[in-house]
Structures are given as C-alpha cells and as structure tokens.
Write a protein that holds these residues in place. Sequence first.
Motif, PDB file in Angstrom:
ATOM      1  N   THR A  51      51.908  35.980  41.119  1.00  0.00           N
ATOM      2  CA  THR A  51      50.976  35.378  40.137  1.00  0.00           C
ATOM      3  C   THR A  51      50.670  34.222  40.762  1.00  0.00           C
ATOM      4  O   THR A  51      49.412  33.742  40.527  1.00  0.00           O
ATOM      5  N   THR A  52      51.307  33.257  41.523  1.00  0.00           N
ATOM      6  CA  THR A  52      50.813  31.889  41.894  1.00  0.00           C
ATOM      7  C   THR A  52      49.808  32.196  42.998  1.00  0.00           C
ATOM      8  O   THR A  52      48.720  31.775  42.998  1.00  0.00           O
ATOM      9  N   LYS A  53      49.837  33.135  43.743  1.00  0.00           N
ATOM     10  CA  LYS A  53      48.838  33.512  44.754  1.00  0.00           C
ATOM     11  C   LYS A  53      47.709  34.214  44.339  1.00  0.00           C
ATOM     12  O   LYS A  53      46.512  33.938  44.493  1.00  0.00           O
ATOM     13  N   SER A  83      43.989  32.570  44.219  1.00  0.00           N
ATOM     14  CA  SER A  83      42.695  33.098  44.974  1.00  0.00           C
ATOM     15  C   SER A  83      41.478  32.989  43.840  1.00  0.00           C
ATOM     16  O   SER A  83      40.343  33.103  44.120  1.00  0.00           O
ATOM     17  N   TYR A  84      41.765  32.930  42.564  1.00  0.00           N
ATOM     18  CA  TYR A  84      40.671  32.747  41.457  1.00  0.00           C
ATOM     19  C   TYR A  84      40.190  31.207  41.635  1.00  0.00           C
ATOM     20  O   TYR A  84      38.996  30.941  41.446  1.00  0.00           O
ATOM     21  N   ARG A  85      41.031  30.351  42.085  1.00  0.00           N
ATOM     22  CA  ARG A  85      40.841  29.232  42.228  1.00  0.00           C
ATOM     23  C   ARG A  85      39.469  28.770  42.675  1.00  0.00           C
ATOM     24  O   ARG A  85      38.787  27.923  42.658  1.00  0.00           O
ATOM     25  N   THR A  86      39.396  29.246  44.087  1.00  0.00           N
ATOM     26  CA  THR A  86      37.932  29.137  45.078  1.00  0.00           C
ATOM     27  C   THR A  86      36.977  29.507  44.232  1.00  0.00           C
ATOM     28  O   THR A  86      35.876  28.790  44.379  1.00  0.00           O
ATOM     29  N   GLU A  87      37.074  30.653  43.743  1.00  0.00           N
ATOM     30  CA  GLU A  87      35.967  31.048  43.047  1.00  0.00           C
ATOM     31  C   GLU A  87      35.573  30.494  41.874  1.00  0.00           C
ATOM     32  O   GLU A  87      34.279  30.315  41.297  1.00  0.00           O
ATOM     33  N   LEU A  88      36.630  29.767  41.256  1.00  0.00           N
ATOM     34  CA  LEU A  88      36.246  28.960  39.938  1.00  0.00           C
ATOM     35  C   LEU A  88      35.943  27.425  40.131  1.00  0.00           C
ATOM     36  O   LEU A  88      35.751  26.742  39.334  1.00  0.00           O
ATOM     37  N   LEU A 102      43.667  19.565  35.771  1.00  0.00           N
ATOM     38  CA  LEU A 102      42.793  20.619  34.815  1.00  0.00           C
ATOM     39  C   LEU A 102      43.373  21.952  35.074  1.00  0.00           C
ATOM     40  O   LEU A 102      43.974  22.452  34.344  1.00  0.00           O
ATOM     41  N   TRP A 103      43.685  22.349  36.362  1.00  0.00           N
ATOM     42  CA  TRP A 103      44.051  23.429  36.890  1.00  0.00           C
ATOM     43  C   TRP A 103      45.534  23.781  36.424  1.00  0.00           C
ATOM     44  O   TRP A 103      45.860  24.652  35.962  1.00  0.00           O
ATOM     45  N   THR A 104      46.339  22.652  36.092  1.00  0.00           N
ATOM     46  CA  THR A 104      47.714  22.967  35.723  1.00  0.00           C
ATOM     47  C   THR A 104      47.627  23.121  34.421  1.00  0.00           C
ATOM     48  O   THR A 104      48.456  23.885  33.734  1.00  0.00           O
ATOM     49  N   TYR A 105      46.849  22.387  33.736  1.00  0.00           N
ATOM     50  CA  TYR A 105      46.531  22.874  32.431  1.00  0.00           C
ATOM     51  C   TYR A 105      46.093  24.164  32.144  1.00  0.00           C
ATOM     52  O   TYR A 105      46.831  24.739  30.950  1.00  0.00           O
ATOM     53  N   LEU A 106      45.137  24.372  32.748  1.00  0.00           N
ATOM     54  CA  LEU A 106      44.814  25.835  32.402  1.00  0.00           C
ATOM     55  C   LEU A 106      45.983  26.997  32.685  1.00  0.00           C
ATOM     56  O   LEU A 106      46.090  27.869  31.962  1.00  0.00           O
ATOM     57  N   LEU A 126      48.396  35.530  30.684  1.00  0.00           N
ATOM     58  CA  LEU A 126      47.403  36.451  31.325  1.00  0.00           C
ATOM     59  C   LEU A 126      48.039  37.010  32.683  1.00  0.00           C
ATOM     60  O   LEU A 126      47.774  38.196  32.774  1.00  0.00           O
ATOM     61  N   GLY A 127      49.288  36.504  32.955  1.00  0.00           N
ATOM     62  CA  GLY A 127      49.913  37.212  34.213  1.00  0.00           C
ATOM     63  C   GLY A 127      49.175  37.494  35.374  1.00  0.00           C
ATOM     64  O   GLY A 127      49.579  38.190  36.315  1.00  0.00           O
ATOM     65  N   GLY A 128      48.225  36.657  35.811  1.00  0.00           N
ATOM     66  CA  GLY A 128      47.440  36.675  36.911  1.00  0.00           C
ATOM     67  C   GLY A 128      46.261  37.723  36.797  1.00  0.00           C
ATOM     68  O   GLY A 128      45.399  37.919  37.823  1.00  0.00           O
ATOM     69  N   GLU A 129      46.137  38.321  35.807  1.00  0.00           N
ATOM     70  CA  GLU A 129      44.980  39.674  35.676  1.00  0.00           C
ATOM     71  C   GLU A 129      43.982  39.198  34.572  1.00  0.00           C
ATOM     72  O   GLU A 129      44.358  38.740  33.377  1.00  0.00           O
ATOM     73  N   ALA A 130      42.794  38.688  35.047  1.00  0.00           N
ATOM     74  CA  ALA A 130      41.851  38.560  34.175  1.00  0.00           C
ATOM     75  C   ALA A 130      40.316  38.381  34.801  1.00  0.00           C
ATOM     76  O   ALA A 130      40.275  38.860  35.958  1.00  0.00           O
ATOM     77  N   ARG A 131      39.347  38.545  33.845  1.00  0.00           N
ATOM     78  CA  ARG A 131      37.912  38.746  34.321  1.00  0.00           C
ATOM     79  C   ARG A 131      37.559  37.339  34.504  1.00  0.00           C
ATOM     80  O   ARG A 131      37.649  36.411  33.885  1.00  0.00           O
ATOM     81  N   LEU A 132      36.726  37.168  35.794  1.00  0.00           N
ATOM     82  CA  LEU A 132      36.175  36.006  36.161  1.00  0.00           C
ATOM     83  C   LEU A 132      35.432  35.452  35.150  1.00  0.00           C
ATOM     84  O   LEU A 132      35.491  34.034  34.881  1.00  0.00           O
TER      85      LEU A 132
END
Length: 104
Positions: A3-5, A9-14, A38-42, A50-56
């Motif tokens: 899930t960390t990975k 991968s979302y972080r770059t897009e976000l 902010l990322w740690t808070y989210l 969510l467990g690593g699964e979400a819509r952008l």
Amino acid sequence: MDTTKAWESYRTELKPALDSKVSELKLLGYKKVTEDQLWTYLLSKRWKKLGGEARLHQLVNDILSVKPQEFMSFQTVEAFKSPNLFAKIDEDELKELLAFKPGN
C-alpha cells in the motif's frame, strides 16, 4: 502491491493539488506547512481506510477540502506523540553537556 508503494504512485499525480493546498495554508498564516506533513495527514486520517485503492478525482477532492483546523489538530497530536525532549537525562550526560566549551 504494497500500500505504501501504491500511495507513492498517486503522490506524483497529486502533486499539483498538494502544492495548491500547501500554498493555501501558507496564505492563511500556516507558514511552516510542508507537502510531507500534508501527505502524512492524508494517509493517516483521510485515506486510512481506503487501503491504496481510490479514484484520482476523489483524492484531489480530499486534498482540496482539507480544513486548516483539522490539519493543525492532527499536527498538534503528532507533536505530542514525539519523544519528550525534556525527559530526564542521566548524570553523565548532564556533566558532559555542562562541561562542553565551544571550540573544543
């Protein structure tokens, strides 16, 4: 997939949304807020289940809807969880600190 990975991968897009929210918080007077905080808070609060699964688009909405009060409350609690800087030190450490002379 770990899930960390997955989240990384979302972080770059976000990144644009994260940058925008950090800028907004700084405009509101929270000058020392970082993207990492902010990322740690989210990850810890908003996306914990969510467990690593979400819509952008959902993630972008979550970022842009962070309320300063919620974020700062989280930061305060995290600060209290950190190691106590004023914890008792042993006598040898105290002597070493008091014996320190600049330039030595």
